[in-house]
Scaffold this motif. Structure first.
Motif, PDB file in Angstrom:
ATOM      1  N   TRP A 295       0.852  -1.191   0.000  1.00 34.38           N
ATOM      2  CA  TRP A 295       0.000   0.000   0.000  1.00 34.38           C
ATOM      3  C   TRP A 295       0.891   1.246   0.000  1.00 34.38           C
ATOM      4  O   TRP A 295       1.974   1.236   0.602  1.00 34.38           O
ATOM      5  CB  TRP A 295      -0.893   0.001   1.232  1.00 34.38           C
ATOM      6  N   GLU A 298      -0.057   6.458   3.258  1.00 33.18           N
ATOM      7  CA  GLU A 298      -1.361   7.125   3.409  1.00 33.18           C
ATOM      8  C   GLU A 298      -1.436   7.662   4.840  1.00 33.18           C
ATOM      9  O   GLU A 298      -2.065   7.076   5.714  1.00 33.18           O
ATOM     10  CB  GLU A 298      -2.520   6.173   3.126  1.00 33.18           C
ATOM     11  N   TYR A 299      -0.760   8.763   5.050  1.00 31.21           N
ATOM     12  CA  TYR A 299      -0.653   9.316   6.401  1.00 31.21           C
ATOM     13  C   TYR A 299      -1.694  10.414   6.590  1.00 31.21           C
ATOM     14  O   TYR A 299      -1.726  11.402   5.859  1.00 31.21           O
ATOM     15  CB  TYR A 299       0.743   9.884   6.643  1.00 31.21           C
ATOM     16  N   TRP A 300      -2.551  10.223   7.585  1.00 32.08           N
ATOM     17  CA  TRP A 300      -3.602  11.193   7.897  1.00 32.08           C
ATOM     18  C   TRP A 300      -3.071  12.135   8.977  1.00 32.08           C
ATOM     19  O   TRP A 300      -3.201  11.881  10.164  1.00 32.08           O
ATOM     20  CB  TRP A 300      -4.871  10.471   8.334  1.00 32.08           C
ATOM     21  N   VAL A 306      -4.844  14.179   4.702  1.00 31.48           N
ATOM     22  CA  VAL A 306      -4.200  12.996   4.155  1.00 31.48           C
ATOM     23  C   VAL A 306      -3.027  13.368   3.245  1.00 31.48           C
ATOM     24  O   VAL A 306      -3.083  14.316   2.464  1.00 31.48           O
ATOM     25  CB  VAL A 306      -5.220  12.129   3.375  1.00 31.48           C
ATOM     26  N   GLN A 307      -1.951  12.591   3.403  1.00 29.89           N
ATOM     27  CA  GLN A 307      -0.773  12.725   2.556  1.00 29.89           C
ATOM     28  C   GLN A 307      -0.560  11.386   1.857  1.00 29.89           C
ATOM     29  O   GLN A 307      -0.211  10.398   2.484  1.00 29.89           O
ATOM     30  CB  GLN A 307       0.458  13.098   3.389  1.00 29.89           C
ATOM     31  N   MET A 308      -0.779  11.348   0.552  1.00 28.79           N
ATOM     32  CA  MET A 308      -0.595  10.136  -0.239  1.00 28.79           C
ATOM     33  C   MET A 308       0.748  10.209  -0.958  1.00 28.79           C
ATOM     34  O   MET A 308       1.126  11.250  -1.486  1.00 28.79           O
ATOM     35  CB  MET A 308      -1.722   9.969  -1.253  1.00 28.79           C
ATOM     36  N   THR A 310       3.193   7.508  -3.430  1.00 24.43           N
ATOM     37  CA  THR A 310       3.451   6.205  -4.010  1.00 24.43           C
ATOM     38  C   THR A 310       4.870   5.761  -3.709  1.00 24.43           C
ATOM     39  O   THR A 310       5.773   6.579  -3.484  1.00 24.43           O
ATOM     40  CB  THR A 310       3.239   6.228  -5.534  1.00 24.43           C
ATOM     41  N   SER A 346       1.868   3.939   8.182  1.00 27.27           N
ATOM     42  CA  SER A 346       0.665   4.331   7.444  1.00 27.27           C
ATOM     43  C   SER A 346       0.486   3.532   6.163  1.00 27.27           C
ATOM     44  O   SER A 346      -0.592   3.524   5.583  1.00 27.27           O
ATOM     45  CB  SER A 346       0.714   5.828   7.111  1.00 27.27           C
ATOM     46  N   SER A 347       1.531   2.848   5.723  1.00 28.05           N
ATOM     47  CA  SER A 347       1.424   1.925   4.595  1.00 28.05           C
ATOM     48  C   SER A 347       1.119   0.512   5.065  1.00 28.05           C
ATOM     49  O   SER A 347       0.263  -0.175   4.497  1.00 28.05           O
ATOM     50  CB  SER A 347       2.730   1.926   3.783  1.00 28.05           C
TER      51      SER A 347
END
Length: 378
Positions: A295, A298-300, A306-308, A310, A346-347
């Protein structure tokens, strides 16, 4: 659940202690309806074993279960009730596994940093179990917190979430571009002060049935086991959405419990870091790899939302040493409370990866049990 099933299948007499009245964890109780971490960006299964069996059992149990793509990610869409029912049946049919619901660990004894015995309060009374191994799968590291509080890292915890399910929504109400427009309207209203500021991070998604919509709300300051009255938040977003086409006849079908994304992480011999994820490497030998994560970050963030991010490569190894409490021979922690920095956690915290972690540690615990004899209640 994965740790319990794996340990029992490997021959260990196993007890699963569940504080809720029914099993199902965060998925069932917080209304998680998209299971992440099962597939890589191409839609291929990341971890064999129990995660693959979970998919098969869910798909066999409910024709509405489907694999779908959200942006660049593949998820498994499932009704939380289906997940709970499948989990209950799976645990019930597993030999050598006792499930104690509405129960909690109240005390433990150890010697030379090795757990030897635990006390559990159940609806029928208290029982004591001689423990060859103990696995903390609470998500918030509550067992480790009571035994080895110095082995916890609680810095920079992510924001929590609240999921609300609506029924009676007109089919297609979230079809592109209407769904995007709705999210933009919510953000505009939050920026203008018409909605609470943190509503700007609200997310909408379809459900298993055509008339279902899931609302994911952002709870910036909520901590694990902190009392939280969410009724006004639910009422506010519901009344706002009712003014839009397709939502006129909507009703609140169910409100989940607040979902805590990070309640504290253990300190293990290895710590997952954002750097190690991006390099796709660990210091562990291949024989020590528990499973693989896939994943994105994906840190909230409690303040910024939210910070996405890849990852490249998109699949990375998680060593078994990141799931064992540092300095303890038979104390483990799996799921959200693994040894990781906040961004790496967060992943790794998503459902598919948690099932894979649980299976690996369940097998490791069973090996300890085989060496020392089974764990019997007394």
């Amino acid at each position: 659940m994965a740790a319990a099933i794996a340990a029992a299948r490997a021959g260990a007499t196993t007890t699963l202690v569940e504080s809720q009245r029914c099993v199902g964890g965060t998925v069932a109780h917080a209304l998680i309806h998209t299971l992440g971490g099962l597939f890589d960006p191409e839609g291929n299964l990341v971890n064999p074993g129990l995660p693959a069996e979970l998919i098969n059992r869910l798909e066999s149990a409910d024709s509405r279960v489907r694999r779908r793509r959200i942006g660049r990610l593949w998820v498994l869409s499932v009704a939380p009730e289906t997940y709970q029912r499948v989990a209950e049946e799976w645990l019930r049919e597993t030999p050598r596994l006792t499930v104690l619901t509405g129960s909690r660990l109240t005390d433990s004894s150890w010697q030379e940093r090795r757990v030897e015995q635990v006390a559990i309060v159940t609806p029928e009374g208290q029982q004591t179990i001689d423990a060859a191994a103990l696995i903390d799968a609470t998500g918030g590291a509550h067992v480790v917190r009571s035994i080895a509080p110095d082995s916890l890292d609680c810095n920079h915890q992510a924001a929590a979430g609240l999921v609300v399910r609506l029924a009676g929504v007109k089919a297609g109400a979230l079809d592109f571009p209407k769904g995007v427009g709705l999210v933009r309207s919510i953000r505009t209203a939050a920026d203008a002060g018409e909605l609470p500021p943190h509503f700007a991070h609200t997310w909408l998604d379809c459900g298993a049935d055509p008339d279902e919509v899931y609302i994911k709300l952002f709870l910036p300051q909520l901590k694990e086991r902190q009392p939280c009255d969410t009724s006004q938040l639910v009422k506010t977003i519901f009344e706002f959405l009712r003014s839009f086409p397709g939502f006129e006849n909507a009703v609140i079908d169910r409100v989940g419990v607040p979902g805590i994304r990070d309640g504290g992480r253990i300190r293990g011999d290895h710590q997952l870091t954002i750097e190690s994820l991006e390099q796709g490497e660990t210091s562990a030998e291949s024989s020590e790899i528990a499973c693989f994560g896939s994943w994105p970050i994906e840190y909230w963030d409690p303040e910024n939302g939210v910070q996405m991010r890849t990852l490249s490569p998109p699949v990375y190894p998680i060593p078994l040493s990141a799931l064992q409490v540092q300095g303890w021979d038979n104390l483990w922690a799996v799921g959200k409370c693994l040894s990781a920095d906040p961004l790496a956690q967060s992943s790794a915290r998503v459902v598919g990866t948690c099932w894979a972690m649980g299976e690996a540690v369940g097998n490791a615990a069973a090996r300890i049990t085989a060496e020392e004899g089974t764990c019997e209640p007394r």
